[in-house]
Design an enzyme around this catalytic site. Structure first.
Site, PDB file in Angstrom:
ATOM      1  N   ALA A   4       0.823  -1.157  -0.063  1.00  0.00           N
ATOM      2  CA  ALA A   4       0.136   0.022   0.034  1.00  0.00           C
ATOM      3  C   ALA A   4       0.738   1.354  -0.063  1.00  0.00           C
ATOM      4  O   ALA A   4       0.405   2.492  -0.442  1.00  0.00           O
ATOM      5  CB  ALA A   4      -0.958   0.046   1.305  1.00  0.00           C
ATOM      6  N   LYS A   5       2.102   1.146   0.359  1.00  0.00           N
ATOM      7  CA  LYS A   5       2.900   2.267   0.428  1.00  0.00           C
ATOM      8  C   LYS A   5       2.212   3.498   1.067  1.00  0.00           C
ATOM      9  O   LYS A   5       2.400   4.699   0.765  1.00  0.00           O
ATOM     10  CB  LYS A   5       3.458   2.707  -0.749  1.00  0.00           C
ATOM     11  CG  LYS A   5       4.205   1.342  -1.587  1.00  0.00           C
ATOM     12  CD  LYS A   5       5.029   1.646  -2.793  1.00  0.00           C
ATOM     13  CE  LYS A   5       5.834   0.467  -3.312  1.00  0.00           C
ATOM     14  NZ  LYS A   5       4.876  -0.659  -3.915  1.00  0.00           N
ATOM     15  N   ARG A   6       1.525   2.975   2.238  1.00  0.00           N
ATOM     16  CA  ARG A   6       1.195   4.498   3.146  1.00  0.00           C
ATOM     17  C   ARG A   6       2.013   5.345   3.835  1.00  0.00           C
ATOM     18  O   ARG A   6       3.166   4.833   3.946  1.00  0.00           O
ATOM     19  CB  ARG A   6       0.057   3.754   3.963  1.00  0.00           C
ATOM     20  CG  ARG A   6      -1.262   3.227   3.106  1.00  0.00           C
ATOM     21  CD  ARG A   6      -1.823   4.077   2.183  1.00  0.00           C
ATOM     22  NE  ARG A   6      -3.076   3.532   1.783  1.00  0.00           N
ATOM     23  CZ  ARG A   6      -3.307   2.763   0.780  1.00  0.00           C
ATOM     24  NH1 ARG A   6      -2.357   2.822  -0.160  1.00  0.00           N
ATOM     25  NH2 ARG A   6      -4.591   2.330   0.234  1.00  0.00           N
TER      26      ARG A   6
END
Lengths: 269, 269
Positions: free
Chosen positions: A95-97
């Site tokens: 998700a690379k949040r």
């Protein structure tokens, strides 16, 4: 899942293969489009055909968000299917949040509690308080972007701060965060020659390695420079496996490709 | 929406207020929990009460993802409500996304096509090819994280590369990307003293400024150092407005707080 359980699974299957479930409706076999939920139908078939060869599955959230509510329902069904039928398999929400503290806490809740993923990928740009809310979860894993597999990695990640590349600074600084010793890191296989340096900084950490196959990275180099005493690697392949065939034999073709990779991996163990 | 249309709206309303729709079901008035969709009911009431005072609304995706499918349906209804009833208002998906090129393209599709937001926030860590897919959309806007409002901004963003802070490098390098001149940037109000330097690098760009109010930033300082000939600012307030009251008078209280900020802004225009 604990790291120890992941290591056991790697040794049992003689595999450190992670399969990227990046479902694009334009690429899946067209007969699946007649299913009520083509995305889940595709994922379920891929999982059924490959679960004995892989130790992790990694859906990239972008592919699900691009299909709106329908995509997110398919994601929910996919993670539920994995947790129910293969609880020994490590799941990664790619998700690379990353956001300010209280907001990152909401993302952590979404991925660790509601969806019940074992891990999530997180971007480091916003620093300590954007990552620690993820690290607060016991037996869940935060996988921090360090050196990514794309060309843009050279825009900022390899720029030097006090004589040392930003991605090395990310590795060093993040170790000092609360529970930072539990971090895993994304390191692209397309930059395998950097792995020796990375191993000096984080000798014990697991590395999630995308970029083998379609993006051109070499498994041999990744193993040579990246493996540690607990293996310490999850090598991801998505397109090379899930789209090995676009026909009715896609499950068999995916299993054959996964088997090929698993056997290559076994030789390095 | 074009930048020119945004500037016109700022001048017409004498406001550069952006309202953050960061809905937390533990904080909204409890009588709304009886509604079929409490999140949308809350947003609709806030929008109805404040739309004449604000030029932009910014839902932070984390707050919606934390409620799963229910949250994402509420987000969809909120953006549809804004686009239908207030098409002159600028909408920001505060998502802080960013991935390798083809994957960022999927995120761009999700936010610009399916949800039809005017803009999305994007993290710069993965560089050029992770941002350009967003920039490819005409009359849509990409808002790149530069210097964020949180404490963690000092972990990496202010570290020096060749004598210059990373966030300045992000500003300079990103201008050279395809359509990079259309970028907007996130610059936290808690670091207003940095705005003069930022304006030297990106004199024409719009800046999205969080951190006024609850996080302690000063509107006066932001205007003094950040305003340009087209105003060039969107100042965000979330908690200070939407949770001004937790009772049945929450809409009036939100409107009063928004009016207060709008009047302070008008004085600087």
């Amino acid at each position: 899942m604990t790291t120890q359980q992941l290591v056991q699974e790697i040794k049992r299957k003689r595999s450190f293969l992670c399969i990227g479930l990046d479902v694009d409706l334009n690429k899946i076999p067209q007969h699946l489009l007649e299913e009520e939920d083509p995305i889940f139908a595709f994922n379920k078939t891929i999982i059924d055909a490959t679960h004995h060869l892989a130790v992790a599955y990694k859906p990239n959230l972008a592919f699900y968000e691009a299909y709106g509510i329908k995509g997110l329902k398919a994601l929910g069904k996919t993670i539920d299917y994995l947790n129910k039928n293969h609880p020994e398999i490590f799941t990664i929400a790619d998700a690379k949040r990353g956001d300010i503290g209280n907001t990152s806490g909401m993302y952590a809740k979404a991925f660790f509690e509601d969806l019940n993923f074992d891990s999530v990928t997180v971007a480091p740009y916003m620093g300590k308080d954007s990552v620690e809310p993820f690290l607060a979860y016991e037996d869940k894993h935060t996988i921090l972007l360090a050196l990514t597999s794309n060309a843009g990695a050279f825009d900022f990640q390899t720029e030097k701060i006090d004589g040392e590349e930003l991605y090395k600074k990310v590795l060093k600084v993040s170790k000092s965060w609360v529970n930072g010793q539990n971090l895993m890191y994304v390191v692209g296989a397309t930059k395998a020659e950097f792995l020796a340096d990375i191993r000096n900084i984080v000798p014990e950490s697991f590395l999630l390695v995308p970029g083998v196959g379609a993006q051109g990275g070499s498994l041999e180099e990744v193993c040579k420079f990246g493996m540690n005493r607990n293996v310490g690697l999850l090598v991801n392949s998505a397109r090379g496996i899930i789209y090995a065939s676009g026909g009715v034999d896609f499950a068999e073709a995916a299993a054959a490709k996964a088997k090929e990779l698993q056997e290559q991996m076994a030789a390095f163990l």
